[in-house]
Design a protein around this motif. Sequence first.
Motif, PDB file in Angstrom:
ATOM      1  N   TYR A 153      -6.552 -15.312  -0.989  1.00 47.17           N
ATOM      2  CA  TYR A 153      -5.300 -14.839  -1.476  1.00 47.17           C
ATOM      3  C   TYR A 153      -5.489 -14.320  -2.969  1.00 47.17           C
ATOM      4  O   TYR A 153      -4.799 -13.393  -3.358  1.00 47.17           O
ATOM      5  CB  TYR A 153      -4.512 -16.034  -1.828  1.00 47.17           C
ATOM      6  N   LEU A 154      -6.406 -14.533  -3.712  1.00 52.25           N
ATOM      7  CA  LEU A 154      -6.560 -13.996  -5.197  1.00 52.25           C
ATOM      8  C   LEU A 154      -6.960 -12.742  -4.939  1.00 52.25           C
ATOM      9  O   LEU A 154      -6.628 -11.860  -6.055  1.00 52.25           O
ATOM     10  CB  LEU A 154      -7.720 -14.778  -5.803  1.00 52.25           C
ATOM     11  N   ILE A 155      -7.579 -12.106  -4.067  1.00 58.81           N
ATOM     12  CA  ILE A 155      -8.290 -10.703  -4.201  1.00 58.81           C
ATOM     13  C   ILE A 155      -7.354  -9.787  -3.167  1.00 58.81           C
ATOM     14  O   ILE A 155      -7.335  -8.694  -3.587  1.00 58.81           O
ATOM     15  CB  ILE A 155      -9.764 -10.788  -3.552  1.00 58.81           C
ATOM     16  N   TRP A 156      -6.848 -10.454  -2.069  1.00 53.66           N
ATOM     17  CA  TRP A 156      -6.449  -9.551  -0.966  1.00 53.66           C
ATOM     18  C   TRP A 156      -5.171  -9.024  -1.439  1.00 53.66           C
ATOM     19  O   TRP A 156      -4.898  -7.595  -1.090  1.00 53.66           O
ATOM     20  CB  TRP A 156      -6.055 -10.449   0.226  1.00 53.66           C
ATOM     21  N   PRO A 157      -4.156  -9.537  -1.877  1.00 53.83           N
ATOM     22  CA  PRO A 157      -3.012  -8.618  -2.403  1.00 53.83           C
ATOM     23  C   PRO A 157      -3.157  -7.695  -3.447  1.00 53.83           C
ATOM     24  O   PRO A 157      -2.682  -6.571  -3.239  1.00 53.83           O
ATOM     25  CB  PRO A 157      -2.125  -9.699  -2.927  1.00 53.83           C
ATOM     26  N   ILE A 158      -4.049  -7.867  -4.333  1.00 52.27           N
ATOM     27  CA  ILE A 158      -4.101  -6.849  -5.381  1.00 52.27           C
ATOM     28  C   ILE A 158      -5.098  -5.753  -4.735  1.00 52.27           C
ATOM     29  O   ILE A 158      -4.771  -4.490  -5.056  1.00 52.27           O
ATOM     30  CB  ILE A 158      -5.088  -7.492  -6.584  1.00 52.27           C
ATOM     31  N   ALA A 159      -6.087  -6.012  -4.031  1.00 56.68           N
ATOM     32  CA  ALA A 159      -6.679  -5.068  -3.544  1.00 56.68           C
ATOM     33  C   ALA A 159      -5.966  -4.110  -2.280  1.00 56.68           C
ATOM     34  O   ALA A 159      -6.038  -2.853  -2.513  1.00 56.68           O
ATOM     35  CB  ALA A 159      -8.185  -5.397  -2.562  1.00 56.68           C
ATOM     36  N   LEU A 160      -4.924  -4.814  -1.595  1.00 60.65           N
ATOM     37  CA  LEU A 160      -4.332  -3.682  -0.732  1.00 60.65           C
ATOM     38  C   LEU A 160      -3.451  -2.986  -1.485  1.00 60.65           C
ATOM     39  O   LEU A 160      -3.091  -1.722  -1.230  1.00 60.65           O
ATOM     40  CB  LEU A 160      -3.561  -4.809   0.225  1.00 60.65           C
ATOM     41  N   ALA A 161      -2.775  -3.601  -2.398  1.00 59.63           N
ATOM     42  CA  ALA A 161      -1.740  -2.769  -3.262  1.00 59.63           C
ATOM     43  C   ALA A 161      -2.365  -1.792  -3.899  1.00 59.63           C
ATOM     44  O   ALA A 161      -2.098  -0.525  -3.796  1.00 59.63           O
ATOM     45  CB  ALA A 161      -1.126  -3.768  -4.403  1.00 59.63           C
ATOM     46  N   LEU A 162      -3.611  -1.540  -4.417  1.00 58.61           N
ATOM     47  CA  LEU A 162      -4.339  -0.657  -5.118  1.00 58.61           C
ATOM     48  C   LEU A 162      -4.876   0.435  -3.760  1.00 58.61           C
ATOM     49  O   LEU A 162      -4.810   1.476  -4.157  1.00 58.61           O
ATOM     50  CB  LEU A 162      -5.774  -1.304  -5.568  1.00 58.61           C
ATOM     51  N   VAL A 166      -3.567   5.492  -1.405  1.00 63.44           N
ATOM     52  CA  VAL A 166      -4.695   6.267  -0.951  1.00 63.44           C
ATOM     53  C   VAL A 166      -4.842   6.601   0.371  1.00 63.44           C
ATOM     54  O   VAL A 166      -4.433   5.495   1.275  1.00 63.44           O
ATOM     55  CB  VAL A 166      -6.081   5.909  -1.477  1.00 63.44           C
ATOM     56  N   ARG A 167      -4.721   7.568   0.969  1.00 61.89           N
ATOM     57  CA  ARG A 167      -4.673   8.077   2.459  1.00 61.89           C
ATOM     58  C   ARG A 167      -6.040   7.410   3.047  1.00 61.89           C
ATOM     59  O   ARG A 167      -6.906   7.533   2.622  1.00 61.89           O
ATOM     60  CB  ARG A 167      -4.556   9.461   2.539  1.00 61.89           C
ATOM     61  N   PHE A 168      -5.826   6.520   4.096  1.00 61.41           N
ATOM     62  CA  PHE A 168      -6.775   5.568   4.905  1.00 61.41           C
ATOM     63  C   PHE A 168      -7.454   4.612   3.907  1.00 61.41           C
ATOM     64  O   PHE A 168      -8.469   4.239   4.281  1.00 61.41           O
ATOM     65  CB  PHE A 168      -7.659   6.565   5.424  1.00 61.41           C
ATOM     66  N   GLY A 169      -6.833   4.381   2.780  1.00 56.35           N
ATOM     67  CA  GLY A 169      -7.631   3.463   1.571  1.00 56.35           C
ATOM     68  C   GLY A 169      -7.486   2.051   2.177  1.00 56.35           C
ATOM     69  O   GLY A 169      -8.550   1.410   1.940  1.00 56.35           O
ATOM     70  N   LEU A 174     -10.488  -2.378   4.681  1.00 56.41           N
ATOM     71  CA  LEU A 174     -10.627  -3.740   5.781  1.00 56.41           C
ATOM     72  C   LEU A 174     -11.751  -3.254   6.424  1.00 56.41           C
ATOM     73  O   LEU A 174     -12.599  -4.373   6.545  1.00 56.41           O
ATOM     74  CB  LEU A 174      -9.450  -3.419   6.549  1.00 56.41           C
ATOM     75  N   ALA A 175     -12.330  -2.222   6.687  1.00 53.27           N
ATOM     76  CA  ALA A 175     -13.478  -1.965   7.693  1.00 53.27           C
ATOM     77  C   ALA A 175     -14.689  -2.327   6.507  1.00 53.27           C
ATOM     78  O   ALA A 175     -15.677  -2.843   7.020  1.00 53.27           O
ATOM     79  CB  ALA A 175     -13.557  -0.616   8.094  1.00 53.27           C
ATOM     80  N   LEU A 176     -14.713  -1.962   5.293  1.00 60.66           N
ATOM     81  CA  LEU A 176     -15.993  -2.259   4.367  1.00 60.66           C
ATOM     82  C   LEU A 176     -15.949  -3.705   4.217  1.00 60.66           C
ATOM     83  O   LEU A 176     -17.059  -4.316   4.258  1.00 60.66           O
ATOM     84  CB  LEU A 176     -15.761  -1.568   3.141  1.00 60.66           C
ATOM     85  N   THR A 177     -14.905  -4.351   3.860  1.00 60.22           N
ATOM     86  CA  THR A 177     -14.831  -5.871   3.632  1.00 60.22           C
ATOM     87  C   THR A 177     -15.306  -6.484   4.905  1.00 60.22           C
ATOM     88  O   THR A 177     -16.255  -7.428   5.244  1.00 60.22           O
ATOM     89  CB  THR A 177     -13.378  -6.203   3.508  1.00 60.22           C
ATOM     90  N   ALA A 214      -3.604  -6.678  11.907  1.00 59.41           N
ATOM     91  CA  ALA A 214      -1.955  -6.613  11.282  1.00 59.41           C
ATOM     92  C   ALA A 214      -1.781  -4.914  10.963  1.00 59.41           C
ATOM     93  O   ALA A 214      -0.835  -4.321  11.354  1.00 59.41           O
ATOM     94  CB  ALA A 214      -1.905  -7.249  10.011  1.00 59.41           C
ATOM     95  N   TYR A 215      -2.934  -4.310  10.617  1.00 61.02           N
ATOM     96  CA  TYR A 215      -2.831  -2.870   9.928  1.00 61.02           C
ATOM     97  C   TYR A 215      -2.607  -1.980  11.230  1.00 61.02           C
ATOM     98  O   TYR A 215      -1.607  -1.148  11.343  1.00 61.02           O
ATOM     99  CB  TYR A 215      -4.102  -2.408   9.496  1.00 61.02           C
TER     100      TYR A 215
END
Length: 666
Positions: A153-162, A166-169, A174-177, A214-215
């Motif tokens: 939870y510490l990482i996920w919301p910040i990373a998704l917001a960033l 970006v298109r397909f960001g 998700l794929a890289l993680t 989910a995505y």
Amino acid sequence: MLKAGAAHTIPYRPDIDGLRAVAVGLVVLFHAWPKWLRSGFIGVDVFFVISGFLITSIILKDLQQRRFTIRGFYVRRIRRIFPALIVVVLAVLAFGWYVLLQQEFAQLGKHVVAAAAFVSNLVLWSEAGYWDNESVTKPLLHLWSLGVEEQFYLIWPIALALCFRVRFGILAFLALTLGGSFLYGLYATFNAPAEAYFSPVTRFWELASGGLVAYAMTKRSPLLPKPWLVSGIGLLLLVLGVVLIKGQSNFPGAWALLPVLGTCALIAAGNESFINRHLLGNRLMVKIGLVSYPFYLWHWPLLSFGYIIEGEKPSPIMKAVLVLAALALAFLTYHLIERPVQKSPNRRRAIQGLVAAMACFGVLGGMVKAGLLQERMPSSAVARYMGALNDLGFPDPAMKPLRYHGSLFQQLLGKGQGTTVLIGDSVMEQYAPLVAQGLRDGRFDRKRVIFATQGGCMPIEGAVRLPRLRYPTCTTTVADAWRLAAGKDVDTVVVAGSWYAYFADWQTDVQMPVGGQLQTFPAKPAHEAAYATLQQSITRLRAAGKRVYLVLQPPSGNEFDPRSMITGSRFGEMKPRTDLAVYRVDRFYSDNAEPRRRLLQIAQLTGTVPIDPVDTICKNGICPTVNAAGEPIYTDPVHMRPFYVRSMVRYLDPALNGSGQAMARR
């Protein structure tokens, strides 16, 4: 575990609550009856996927509606997670204060601090070594999974917001993680099993898998054209995971794909398929799923305290009672604590209260760990017995690390000539205080004494020790130890181990290669392969001119355990026993006649000097369990304490002196 109740941003799905019920049921059954359901721990993996799906769904929808805030996200997580956790941890701390002894209570304090900081997984990772106490004596052990989720939870919301702008960001993230975490998890499973099990890095792919579902579901609904087939495949994968996964060996690794993909498929199928709607979505499953989070929190402390109070595994009936009690407490916690907090009209005050309460129990845990808050039960009467627990002398402060191939050994330096290599497990490691003092005092004339050892690892080449989570490097470490012993600068080799435990009829945690396949002890072919391999290894050393000593197992049994010297009730007072059990040599020899005979036979056939510690420790057929002052001489049923090793053990003297051959003949 993530709790239900995110319906304010995404449509409620009863089948996901049913899936939670499956997950918590697997975990509870595994913890209560591990021999019946050896794969039940995969329920945690199911929870991880569900959490990843729900959290990602909530964040993505809030981002699309331009109402996502980091503060709002964490406020919702606090309201979901803190209430039940605070109640359970405080209850565990209070009950622990009442029934635990000093060292037990101090360790509980340490784990309470870890729970407050959501780093239980990292603390338990650091405690995964051989010398750590049993997991059933840790009432907050199960919070490791909550630690993984909170770190997510510490990482996920910040990373998704960033990545959102970006298109397909988000898809790329998700794929890289998922790919990076999974691949590293595969590596760690076979090279660092404790890390693979407890590290967030090796577990994020499971949460990311739910995030990927989910995505995908935000792009198309329903996700697939035949949901009945998808849900059927998902259920089949879960069932295969339950049936095929036999234990925590080689897990998570590739085996985790079964529960993870199965859960992903069931979620992706939607709530209209037959399995999701009628099996997972039925009222009973949904009700259990709604309380799955508090049920998970309550069940393990009850089982753990049952073990601590009984001094052994609780009976099946007692386990059933404890599980039902945990379920009842879960319903009470949900309706009396969680729901009222979540419905509180003054949300700001509720959040402030929850954060303050979490900080308070973290401070309480720190006070317990530091000894500022004492346990209820006076421990002065049993202090000498509690002080004997975990009184270990390995590694000795004078030891220096020695890297050999991929293994880390320990060495002690002296002022004499020649090198002695000690091969073995913790039974060999217990002699470290003796060797260190003997070299300091000049009693031993060795230039180097190398402890090529690993606790819990049977010192026979090719042997596999289970579970690999606790004994990850046994096979390679033992192979390196024998290879080191064959070196040119080594003139003496001593082999020792907990032989009688390895070759006991009840031992099922050792495997040996037989005909190209691993066979598990106590199968006769596996025993024979172990004896033959040990004889071959010693023969090679003897052919190279080494002098070799084979040390039989020292006296061992519950009579030596300091805990057996205490009586009384955990709910009253613990006090020393006045009727200490007598340890008889004849029974020890009778119970271990076959492995003792075979080891002596190997020594005779290879020209090896056998050493039987019984000849030194015991007199007139009786072995002492305490010294003249009444102090236990063992720290547990198997290992001697440092003060006793230094003062009484003399049977290793020949191997630690250059004149050892003459002394051995004498």
